[in-house]
Motif scaffolding. Sequence first.
Motif, PDB file in Angstrom:
ATOM      1  N   GLN A   1       4.703  11.900   9.677  1.00 45.65           N
ATOM      2  CA  GLN A   1       5.486  12.836   8.879  1.00 45.65           C
ATOM      3  C   GLN A   1       5.944  14.482   9.595  1.00 45.65           C
ATOM      4  N   ASN A   2       3.877  14.768  10.180  1.00 45.17           N
ATOM      5  CA  ASN A   2       4.324  15.990  10.414  1.00 45.17           C
ATOM      6  C   ASN A   2       4.870  16.128  12.164  1.00 45.17           C
ATOM      7  N   GLY A   3       4.806  15.002  12.700  1.00 37.59           N
ATOM      8  CA  GLY A   3       5.261  14.829  14.455  1.00 37.59           C
ATOM      9  C   GLY A   3       4.575  15.040  15.413  1.00 37.59           C
ATOM     10  N   THR A   4       3.107  14.446  14.314  1.00 37.21           N
ATOM     11  CA  THR A   4       1.664  15.300  15.437  1.00 37.21           C
ATOM     12  C   THR A   4       1.334  13.610  16.197  1.00 37.21           C
ATOM     13  N   LEU A   5       2.431  12.352  15.633  1.00 34.25           N
ATOM     14  CA  LEU A   5       1.537  11.176  15.897  1.00 34.25           C
ATOM     15  C   LEU A   5       0.850  11.434  17.256  1.00 34.25           C
ATOM     16  N   ALA A   6      -0.036  10.534  17.992  1.00 31.77           N
ATOM     17  CA  ALA A   6      -0.655  11.038  19.333  1.00 31.77           C
ATOM     18  C   ALA A   6      -0.240   9.197  19.277  1.00 31.77           C
ATOM     19  N   TYR A   7      -0.097   9.205  20.170  1.00 30.84           N
ATOM     20  CA  TYR A   7       0.692   7.332  20.482  1.00 30.84           C
ATOM     21  C   TYR A   7      -0.355   6.751  21.409  1.00 30.84           C
ATOM     22  N   THR A   8      -0.920   5.562  21.374  1.00 30.17           N
ATOM     23  CA  THR A   8      -1.836   5.311  21.898  1.00 30.17           C
ATOM     24  C   THR A   8      -0.857   4.200  23.698  1.00 30.17           C
TER      25      THR A   8
ATOM     26  N   VAL B   1       0.808  -1.494  -0.488  1.00 35.35           N
ATOM     27  CA  VAL B   1      -0.268   0.453  -0.056  1.00 35.35           C
ATOM     28  C   VAL B   1       0.956   1.962   0.175  1.00 35.35           C
ATOM     29  N   LEU B   2       2.011   1.252   0.058  1.00 33.24           N
ATOM     30  CA  LEU B   2       3.080   2.450   0.126  1.00 33.24           C
ATOM     31  C   LEU B   2       4.303   2.066   0.779  1.00 33.24           C
ATOM     32  N   GLU B   3       5.179   3.159   0.001  1.00 30.24           N
ATOM     33  CA  GLU B   3       6.611   3.149  -0.562  1.00 30.24           C
ATOM     34  C   GLU B   3       6.909   4.380   0.452  1.00 30.24           C
ATOM     35  N   LEU B   4       8.417   3.723   1.326  1.00 31.40           N
ATOM     36  CA  LEU B   4       9.068   4.882   1.859  1.00 31.40           C
ATOM     37  C   LEU B   4      10.141   5.059   1.501  1.00 31.40           C
ATOM     38  N   PRO B   5      11.393   6.136   1.350  1.00 30.30           N
ATOM     39  CA  PRO B   5      12.645   5.815   1.813  1.00 30.30           C
ATOM     40  C   PRO B   5      13.051   5.199   2.949  1.00 30.30           C
ATOM     41  N   ALA B   6      14.258   4.146   2.058  1.00 31.39           N
ATOM     42  CA  ALA B   6      14.775   3.682   2.923  1.00 31.39           C
ATOM     43  C   ALA B   6      15.637   3.871   4.008  1.00 31.39           C
ATOM     44  N   ASP B   7      15.944   5.666   4.766  1.00 34.98           N
ATOM     45  CA  ASP B   7      16.423   5.871   5.343  1.00 34.98           C
ATOM     46  C   ASP B   7      15.989   6.315   6.838  1.00 34.98           C
ATOM     47  N   LYS B   8      14.443   6.047   6.350  1.00 33.34           N
ATOM     48  CA  LYS B   8      13.047   6.633   7.589  1.00 33.34           C
ATOM     49  C   LYS B   8      13.252   5.440   8.177  1.00 33.34           C
ATOM     50  N   ASP B   9      12.961   5.479   9.532  1.00 28.13           N
ATOM     51  CA  ASP B   9      13.049   4.570  11.116  1.00 28.13           C
ATOM     52  C   ASP B   9      11.510   4.254  11.099  1.00 28.13           C
ATOM     53  N   LEU B  10      10.568   3.796  10.786  1.00 24.94           N
ATOM     54  CA  LEU B  10       9.565   3.208  10.790  1.00 24.94           C
ATOM     55  C   LEU B  10       9.286   2.146  12.198  1.00 24.94           C
ATOM     56  N   ALA B  11       9.689   2.237  13.251  1.00 23.75           N
ATOM     57  CA  ALA B  11       9.309   1.845  14.499  1.00 23.75           C
ATOM     58  C   ALA B  11       8.760   2.066  15.609  1.00 23.75           C
ATOM     59  N   GLU B  12       8.497   3.784  15.353  1.00 23.21           N
ATOM     60  CA  GLU B  12       7.436   4.259  15.925  1.00 23.21           C
ATOM     61  C   GLU B  12       6.016   4.081  15.480  1.00 23.21           C
ATOM     62  N   LEU B  13       5.697   4.228  14.364  1.00 20.92           N
ATOM     63  CA  LEU B  13       5.394   3.969  13.279  1.00 20.92           C
ATOM     64  C   LEU B  13       4.671   2.524  13.089  1.00 20.92           C
ATOM     65  N   SER B  14       5.976   1.377  12.952  1.00 21.94           N
ATOM     66  CA  SER B  14       4.429   0.502  13.084  1.00 21.94           C
ATOM     67  C   SER B  14       4.549   0.316  14.736  1.00 21.94           C
ATOM     68  N   ARG B  15       5.436   0.838  16.109  1.00 16.74           N
ATOM     69  CA  ARG B  15       4.565   0.359  16.634  1.00 16.74           C
ATOM     70  C   ARG B  15       2.957   0.299  17.232  1.00 16.74           C
ATOM     71  N   GLU B  16       2.928   1.790  16.645  1.00 12.78           N
ATOM     72  CA  GLU B  16       1.526   2.284  17.210  1.00 12.78           C
ATOM     73  C   GLU B  16       0.112   1.503  15.578  1.00 12.78           C
ATOM     74  N   LEU B  17       0.984   1.478  14.612  1.00 11.38           N
ATOM     75  CA  LEU B  17       0.338   0.349  13.821  1.00 11.38           C
ATOM     76  C   LEU B  17      -0.407  -0.957  14.635  1.00 11.38           C
ATOM     77  N   TRP B  18       0.019  -1.464  15.417  1.00 18.34           N
ATOM     78  CA  TRP B  18       0.617  -3.151  16.439  1.00 18.34           C
ATOM     79  C   TRP B  18      -0.734  -2.469  17.282  1.00 18.34           C
ATOM     80  N   VAL B  19      -0.143  -1.428  18.261  1.00 23.19           N
ATOM     81  CA  VAL B  19      -1.247  -0.671  19.310  1.00 23.19           C
ATOM     82  C   VAL B  19      -3.053  -0.551  18.705  1.00 23.19           C
ATOM     83  N   ARG B  20      -2.978  -0.227  17.573  1.00 23.55           N
ATOM     84  CA  ARG B  20      -3.968  -0.142  17.057  1.00 23.55           C
ATOM     85  C   ARG B  20      -4.236  -1.436  15.789  1.00 23.55           C
ATOM     86  N   LYS B  21      -4.205  -2.757  16.551  1.00 17.96           N
ATOM     87  CA  LYS B  21      -4.042  -3.636  15.778  1.00 17.96           C
ATOM     88  C   LYS B  21      -4.486  -3.185  14.237  1.00 17.96           C
ATOM     89  N   ILE B  22      -3.378  -2.960  13.990  1.00 19.70           N
ATOM     90  CA  ILE B  22      -3.866  -2.735  12.355  1.00 19.70           C
ATOM     91  C   ILE B  22      -2.329  -3.751  11.618  1.00 19.70           C
TER      92      ILE B  22
END
Length: 291
Positions: A57-64, A4-25
């Motif tokens: 990406q905007n730095g406004t991700l609200a962590y669950t 569904v999506l492509e992002l640059p290789a140098d981006k750290d996706l750890a926080e995004l991935s954590r939030e997705l799992w917390v939201r059961k995505i």
Amino acid sequence: MIKVLELPADKDLAELSRELWVRKIGHQIRQSETKQEIFLANPKDYPELLALVQDWQNGTLAYTIEPEKDPSEGLREGWAAMKQWPLTAIILLISGLITALISFEPNPNWLAHFTIVPFEQVNRGLAYLPLWPTLQGGEIWRLITPVFLHFGIMHLIFNSLWVWEMGRLIERQQSSGHLAVLFLVSGVIANLAQYIVGDILFGGLSGVVYALLGYCWFWDRFAASPQFFIRKPVFIILLVWLVFCLVGGTSMLGFGEVANAAHIAGLVSGSLWALISVKLSGKNRSNMRSY
């Protein structure tokens, strides 16, 4: 899963991935030298994923904040897993029960009921029947029961973790029926291979683990539409472990002998079964035409 999506290789996706799992995505991130690709298990989650990526990406991700679990929630989750992946759960439950049974008995009476041929201790050795007379006597179950035998808690845990991961994957992406056939075919072939090389006291789900690995890996390479997305490092690690066992590495470390014939037979049978299944389903790449 679908990309569904492509992002640059140098981006750290750890926080995004954590939030997705917390939201059961349910998702998977695959990385190459130039890009990172996000795959979704359920396309319905795509709008929420896009919104989360934009916030991230905007730095406004609200962590669950994960809520504290009720003690009874573990039981409910276990029951839910049984209903969602029944065969995987049953295989592991039987393995655990039989392993516990043979671990706490002073004499190998129960063990002799599950080995590929019956045996008894005579003086300092073993007396046992050959396989063919045993099968003629009606003890057909012995062709599969050695896969449920484990000779130590670490042996059981190691095999169970891999079966849990790949067994659920096959049940989810295909069906419990597909897993049942693969389990029976590979289990019997792995047990027979180990018996042929001269062993009667062997056991474990390792042969089945390698069959599941071969099936998932080669299905994705034979089929027009991949389904399992086993990561290449996982495949390589298990192959390295197989070779390590073949050259006697486990014995040198004090872990004892390993059923190498069962490992190889499991990997070969699972890989061949992937090819056969893809051909029978008509989903192999050679059948797909481009327009």
